[in-house]
Motif scaffolding. Structure first.
Motif, PDB file in Angstrom:
ATOM      1  N   GLU A  63       0.660  -3.929  -8.422  1.00  0.00           N
ATOM      2  CA  GLU A  63       0.119  -4.993  -9.272  1.00  0.00           C
ATOM      3  C   GLU A  63      -0.076  -4.433 -10.671  1.00  0.00           C
ATOM      4  O   GLU A  63      -0.470  -3.274 -10.829  1.00  0.00           O
ATOM      5  N   GLY A  64       0.190  -5.251 -11.671  1.00  0.00           N
ATOM      6  CA  GLY A  64      -0.003  -4.816 -13.052  1.00  0.00           C
ATOM      7  C   GLY A  64       0.920  -3.685 -13.448  1.00  0.00           C
ATOM      8  O   GLY A  64       0.547  -2.819 -14.252  1.00  0.00           O
ATOM      9  N   CYS A  65       2.115  -3.669 -12.878  1.00  0.00           N
ATOM     10  CA  CYS A  65       3.064  -2.596 -13.162  1.00  0.00           C
ATOM     11  C   CYS A  65       4.439  -3.197 -13.404  1.00  0.00           C
ATOM     12  O   CYS A  65       4.667  -4.375 -13.160  1.00  0.00           O
ATOM     13  N   PHE A  82       2.740   2.018 -14.557  1.00  0.00           N
ATOM     14  CA  PHE A  82       1.478   1.337 -14.835  1.00  0.00           C
ATOM     15  C   PHE A  82       1.149   1.576 -16.305  1.00  0.00           C
ATOM     16  O   PHE A  82       1.140   2.711 -16.771  1.00  0.00           O
ATOM     17  N   ASN A  83       0.871   0.524 -17.010  1.00  0.00           N
ATOM     18  CA  ASN A  83       0.679   0.595 -18.456  1.00  0.00           C
ATOM     19  C   ASN A  83      -0.455   1.557 -18.818  1.00  0.00           C
ATOM     20  O   ASN A  83      -1.611   1.307 -18.511  1.00  0.00           O
ATOM     21  N   GLU A 111       1.650 -11.982  -9.183  1.00  0.00           N
ATOM     22  CA  GLU A 111       2.119 -12.857 -10.265  1.00  0.00           C
ATOM     23  C   GLU A 111       3.493 -13.442  -9.943  1.00  0.00           C
ATOM     24  O   GLU A 111       3.741 -14.618 -10.195  1.00  0.00           O
TER      25      GLU A 111
END
Length: 200
Positions: A63-65, A82-83, A111
């Motif tokens: 997630e979020g990557c 990953f940010n 998402e």
């Protein structure tokens, strides 16, 4: 939901899996690639030392990557980045395997699933809308078909054309007209018949 290590171990080793197989993973401290067995379930990517282990060595929450190709040129490498945090570098045994893992990991995130559900809902509404239109048109057609139509107009057999007027020399033209017994005779024959009856 409360999660502990035991729950995670049971979850990681309980089929079905979204994807599973061997990948090479670059270590965080030891930069060499190490062969690991990976299991993807939902948005959780577990990795084990070998296939069949009861406990995973680690877990990556996808997630979020971003999933992208790695700059490593000598292997089929890709990254889970990953940010601003750690980047996991993985390599597959073939181009096909790499593409398959990249696709599975890209589709694993919340998402992506949210976007897919929204798209499927839009398609479903479109299908239902077209079904309703077809149904509405069908009902309208049946309604129109159930309205009785008047029968076609028939010609009255008793309506006969009027006899023709005399021509310029005073004689009647030979237009047919009905006689009493239903036979047709000409106007000239009618005149002869009248003369005979009057004794001329």
């Amino acid at each position: 939901m409360k999660i502990n290590e035991k729950n995670l171990c049971v979850f990681a080793t309980s089929p079905p899996y979204d994807k599973e197989g061997f990948l090479n993973k670059r270590g965080e401290v030891n930069r060499a690639f190490q062969r690991r067995y990976f299991v993807l379930k939902g948005n959780l990517l577990f990795y084990f030392e070998k296939q069949g282990d009861k406990e995973p060595l680690g877990l990556i929450i996808v997630e979020g990557c971003t999933i992208e190709l790695s700059e490593e040129s000598d292997r089929y490498c890709f990254e889970i980045a990953f940010n601003g945090n750690r980047t996991y570098v993985l390599s597959a045994d073939s181009q096909e395997s790499m593409e398959s893992w990249m696709k599975a990991l890209t589709c694993a995130g919340y998402e992506y699933k949210k976007l897919m559900v929204a798209e499927l809902q839009r398609q479903l509404e479109e299908i239902e809308g077209s079904k309703n239109k077809v149904l509405s048109d069908s009902i309208q057609t049946k309604a129109n078909a159930s309205v009785p139509k008047p029968p076609p107009r028939r010609q009255n057999p008793f309506n006969r054309p009027a006899p023709a007027p005399p021509n310029s020399n005073g004689n009647l033209t030979a237009n047919p007209m009905s006689c009493n017994n239903g036979r047709q005779i000409t106007s000239h024959q009618q005149l002869l018949s009248d003369d005979i009856q009057q004794g001329k």
